[in-house]
Design an enzyme around this catalytic site. Sequence first.
Site, PDB file in Angstrom:
ATOM      1  N   HIS A   1      31.727  49.150  36.876  1.00 59.62           N
ATOM      2  CA  HIS A   1      32.390  47.982  37.481  1.00 59.62           C
ATOM      3  C   HIS A   1      31.530  47.453  38.617  1.00 59.62           C
ATOM      4  O   HIS A   1      30.888  48.224  39.335  1.00 59.62           O
ATOM      5  CB  HIS A   1      33.802  48.314  37.962  1.00 59.62           C
ATOM      6  CG  HIS A   1      33.866  49.360  39.040  1.00 59.62           C
ATOM      7  ND1 HIS A   1      33.834  49.043  40.385  1.00 59.62           N
ATOM      8  CD2 HIS A   1      33.956  50.710  38.976  1.00 59.62           C
ATOM      9  CE1 HIS A   1      33.915  50.160  41.097  1.00 59.62           C
ATOM     10  NE2 HIS A   1      33.980  51.189  40.274  1.00 59.62           N
TER      11      HIS A   1
ATOM     12  N   ASP B   1      32.778  45.332  41.016  1.00 62.71           N
ATOM     13  CA  ASP B   1      33.531  45.022  42.241  1.00 62.71           C
ATOM     14  C   ASP B   1      33.502  46.226  43.178  1.00 62.71           C
ATOM     15  O   ASP B   1      33.189  47.351  42.762  1.00 62.71           O
ATOM     16  CB  ASP B   1      34.980  44.629  41.923  1.00 62.71           C
ATOM     17  CG  ASP B   1      35.764  45.757  41.274  1.00 62.71           C
ATOM     18  OD1 ASP B   1      35.219  46.408  40.342  1.00 62.71           O
ATOM     19  OD2 ASP B   1      36.910  46.007  41.684  1.00 62.71           O
TER      20      ASP B   1
ATOM     21  N   ASP C   1      29.372  53.321  44.417  1.00 59.50           N
ATOM     22  CA  ASP C   1      30.568  52.970  43.635  1.00 59.50           C
ATOM     23  C   ASP C   1      30.705  51.466  43.537  1.00 59.50           C
ATOM     24  O   ASP C   1      31.345  50.861  44.356  1.00 59.50           O
ATOM     25  CB  ASP C   1      31.783  53.616  44.308  1.00 59.50           C
ATOM     26  CG  ASP C   1      33.092  53.365  43.573  1.00 59.50           C
ATOM     27  OD1 ASP C   1      33.048  53.015  42.384  1.00 59.50           O
ATOM     28  OD2 ASP C   1      34.152  53.504  44.202  1.00 59.50           O
TER      29      ASP C   1
ATOM     30  N   GLU D   1      38.026  46.937  39.008  1.00 58.96           N
ATOM     31  CA  GLU D   1      38.361  48.364  38.964  1.00 58.96           C
ATOM     32  C   GLU D   1      39.048  48.820  40.243  1.00 58.96           C
ATOM     33  O   GLU D   1      39.986  49.622  40.206  1.00 58.96           O
ATOM     34  CB  GLU D   1      37.093  49.197  38.722  1.00 58.96           C
ATOM     35  CG  GLU D   1      37.376  50.633  38.253  1.00 58.96           C
ATOM     36  CD  GLU D   1      37.616  51.630  39.383  1.00 58.96           C
ATOM     37  OE1 GLU D   1      38.164  52.705  39.107  1.00 58.96           O
ATOM     38  OE2 GLU D   1      37.267  51.333  40.548  1.00 58.96           O
ATOM     39  N   GLU D   2      38.601  48.296  41.381  1.00 54.12           N
ATOM     40  CA  GLU D   2      39.201  48.708  42.662  1.00 54.12           C
ATOM     41  C   GLU D   2      40.566  48.059  42.875  1.00 54.12           C
ATOM     42  O   GLU D   2      41.218  48.284  43.897  1.00 54.12           O
ATOM     43  CB  GLU D   2      38.261  48.354  43.827  1.00 54.12           C
ATOM     44  CG  GLU D   2      36.855  48.948  43.724  1.00 54.12           C
ATOM     45  CD  GLU D   2      36.815  50.474  43.817  1.00 54.12           C
ATOM     46  OE1 GLU D   2      37.886  51.098  43.943  1.00 54.12           O
ATOM     47  OE2 GLU D   2      35.711  51.046  43.742  1.00 54.12           O
TER      48      GLU D   2
ATOM     49  N   ASP E   1      31.009  55.922  36.569  1.00 51.53           N
ATOM     50  CA  ASP E   1      31.857  55.561  37.713  1.00 51.53           C
ATOM     51  C   ASP E   1      32.377  56.815  38.397  1.00 51.53           C
ATOM     52  O   ASP E   1      33.477  56.819  38.932  1.00 51.53           O
ATOM     53  CB  ASP E   1      33.028  54.685  37.231  1.00 51.53           C
ATOM     54  CG  ASP E   1      33.859  54.158  38.391  1.00 51.53           C
ATOM     55  OD1 ASP E   1      33.327  54.062  39.505  1.00 51.53           O
ATOM     56  OD2 ASP E   1      35.052  53.851  38.178  1.00 51.53           O
TER      57      ASP E   1
ATOM     58  N   HIS F   1      34.511  55.247  49.119  1.00 55.43           N
ATOM     59  CA  HIS F   1      35.417  54.211  49.631  1.00 55.43           C
ATOM     60  C   HIS F   1      35.401  54.123  51.149  1.00 55.43           C
ATOM     61  O   HIS F   1      36.194  53.393  51.733  1.00 55.43           O
ATOM     62  CB  HIS F   1      36.851  54.467  49.153  1.00 55.43           C
ATOM     63  CG  HIS F   1      37.044  54.186  47.693  1.00 55.43           C
ATOM     64  ND1 HIS F   1      38.283  54.129  47.112  1.00 55.43           N
ATOM     65  CD2 HIS F   1      36.157  53.932  46.703  1.00 55.43           C
ATOM     66  CE1 HIS F   1      38.147  53.870  45.813  1.00 55.43           C
ATOM     67  NE2 HIS F   1      36.870  53.755  45.542  1.00 55.43           N
TER      68      HIS F   1
END
Lengths: 453, 453
Positions: A78, A80, A112, A146-147, A174, A424
């Site tokens: 992903h 994003d 990520d 995805e997030e 991922d 994150h």
Amino acid sequence: MNDDILDFLRQLIAFKSVSSDTSQAENSRKTAEYIKSNLEIIGVHADLMENETKGKNPLVFGKLGEDPEKKTILFYSHYDVQPAEIADGWDTDPFILTEKEDGYVYGRGTDDDKGPIVATIFAIKELVKDHGSLPVNLRILYEGEEESSSGGFEETVLRNKDYFGQVDGIMILDTSWFTDGQPSLDYGFRGITYLGVEIEGPSSDQHSGMVGGTIREPLIDLIYLMSRFVDLEGKVLVDGFYDKVKPLTDEETKLYENLEFSLQEYKDSIGISKVLVEDSTTTLMNMWRNPCLSIHGIEGAFSGAGGKTVVPGKVIGKVSMRLVPDQEPEEITKLFTKFVEAEFKKLHSPNQLTITPLGSGDWWLGNVNNFLFTSGKVALKQYWKIEPSFARSGGSIPIIPFMESTFNAPAIGIGIGQPSDGAHGQNERIRIKNLVGGKEVIKLMLTNIAEQS
Amino acid sequence: MNDDILDFLRQLIAFKSVSSDTSQAENSRKTAEYIKSNLEIIGVHADLMENETKGKNPLVFGKLGEDPEKKTILFYSHYDVQPAEIADGWDTDPFILTEKEDGYVYGRGTDDDKGPIVATIFAIKELVKDHGSLPVNLRILYEGEEESSSGGFEETVLRNKDYFGQVDGIMILDTSWFTDGQPSLDYGFRGITYLGVEIEGPSSDQHSGMVGGTIREPLIDLIYLMSRFVDLEGKVLVDGFYDKVKPLTDEETKLYENLEFSLQEYKDSIGISKVLVEDSTTTLMNMWRNPCLSIHGIEGAFSGAGGKTVVPGKVIGKVSMRLVPDQEPEEITKLFTKFVEAEFKKLHSPNQLTITPLGSGDWWLGNVNNFLFTSGKVALKQYWKIEPSFARSGGSIPIIPFMESTFNAPAIGIGIGQPSDGAHGQNERIRIKNLVGGKEVIKLMLTNIAEQS
């Protein structure tokens, strides 16, 4: 060589493709277009696919090769990212790739999941350059939500399923290595069902001076109910909850033997002195292969600092259960609902109970003996000269079982970065060694897949 | 005559003296100055007293008469109001007094508590005009922070206690009639102690996929604990909680006989089908003379809409107990703390418990046989031709017992408006009949006090 990789990553990091911030939708689209054009440069046929859910970011689809003699491998990542502001505590601008002397590059999305996209595209580029073609038929499926719970992903993939044709294997890029020092392949995630348990009494919030002592407070009913969901050893008290949980086999137990897992480091990272069971393997199994129930909070009650003398009229307890093979989210949701309704009856309350499912997703369990895992294991060992581990996660990525069933093909998770990358958090990073190593492992793995066929 | 009263009220309502909104501090000061100058016009010596707490609104002090043969009566009211916006659902601008054909005037503060100030000032004015002097020595104590926990009140009164000299009785004009049809005198409020019960585990919030099933979740500990505070019949389970509660006497029971209380209306106003005990008098006693425990909410847990897979690292349960004679807030706080600590030990949790008192206040119980109540009862009956009731409240106004002990004098609560006035809600109002009647009752009561002496 590394300069090219870092230049590409630098450009991707510069796009603020924060999917939770709809004001960044244009940046997300630019990211998708940039990836599409870079795929085209290396000879991959690529398309921007509009998301079936309005307002959600487009997906990038791609394909190269239709050789019926070769296996067809689909790559998922992903583009994003999570939100990031330098004010959150970053040492450098999160959207400017910054190389430091520690051998890492820093920026939002390095780990990520833009780094893995870069590793993949460079692996393809080099394989094509060196051999004129790929050892497999390639399929690309990148999303930009995805997030944000992969909004629109399933609908968009289902509607455009024919784009990909027959798929033999799905490579999920991922995840991270299981520990900083040991590369790993991921073979499982837990499922989830998330519910709201609402108790309604008064038609509006009341002053505790006026109703305290005279009425059944909905929040007290809810607390009574929630105290019956799980015991203090973590055992879920919902009737039938464990009925479908697969027993542990010797083969599965063996997968835990080669894991570099430090219980002390796990506790330190959380900031606790004790886990439920003071044993490494049991703790890992409780995280990965055993189901559980967590209580997240209460909507409608007072949640501020200090004191407020309110008796909330309606409160909603937020509860989720992580599920494992062969628990079905739908069945567990029903069992939970039945259990809570029965427990509520025992309270003889004049208040109203309403249970609302707030979302669910299937668990995923890969077969560690299939061609993806054997090819991957060999590739990791070839490159890193370390015996890789097979790891699971306690979290949930419901799109993996969705893709497995949609494409009728097995999946594998291949970690590129390390768990200390702070996926994150602030100062997200990836080790340049891992970026380059990830690229090389992908090349080796695709080659191994072709040789195994 | 009514025009003058309404003009004065109109002017007071126009000041946005919202104490919770510090940007309105200048309006609050103007309100205080306007009241001061109106007291001076009718011959009362009045002063603006700066609040001992910086940033809090000034108080208005006043006095008239030093006759040692007369009783000295102190009037308490507050000139600050709750916030109000027409957007909240008001039919008219809340800061423009609006008279309607139903005999009521509408506006923020009409009932709570500017109307009672107007009634008091006009009562004084008319008594002085008709008799040249008052039947009592008058003292005025108005504050501008009642809706914000009476910030700075106690410190300011204590520092300036000498201003008032000896006080014989305290008239609290900040309550309503018990029902719309029956005037009442207030003789009691409950006390309160409010606590935070904090459970801390992980050093920060965790993802439920990573710790669900492996750790003792602080929120689950808290829910277990809170489920043990009170039983489903409303009985507080804290050891020793009821030890100091005064038994019911025949005399007290009699006070409940003359009350126009409809249990159905009470339930309808809350929007519930059942109270804990389906009996009018028991419900009133549970509200007024029995202690209770309420749970208000949880700080630190997820409180939004939808789902979030967080395991909160630190959660604080918010709990309060309403107290009655002779429970001491300090002692109950200690009993509660001891009880919760003991219950927490039983949970054998690795998490940390911290109990923090967040505020407390004494109960108040007036003597319904003293000169204030006998004078007040006669005055209400003289004017309204209805047998008044003696009422209590389940809420807490800790400044009443504070004033009683500071001035060593008894207090009485005299309601001016009606319970349907919507004191803190939209379309707050007061019946013009009640405003005029309140003024007349004050005149009669002061006269009765003088005659009784």
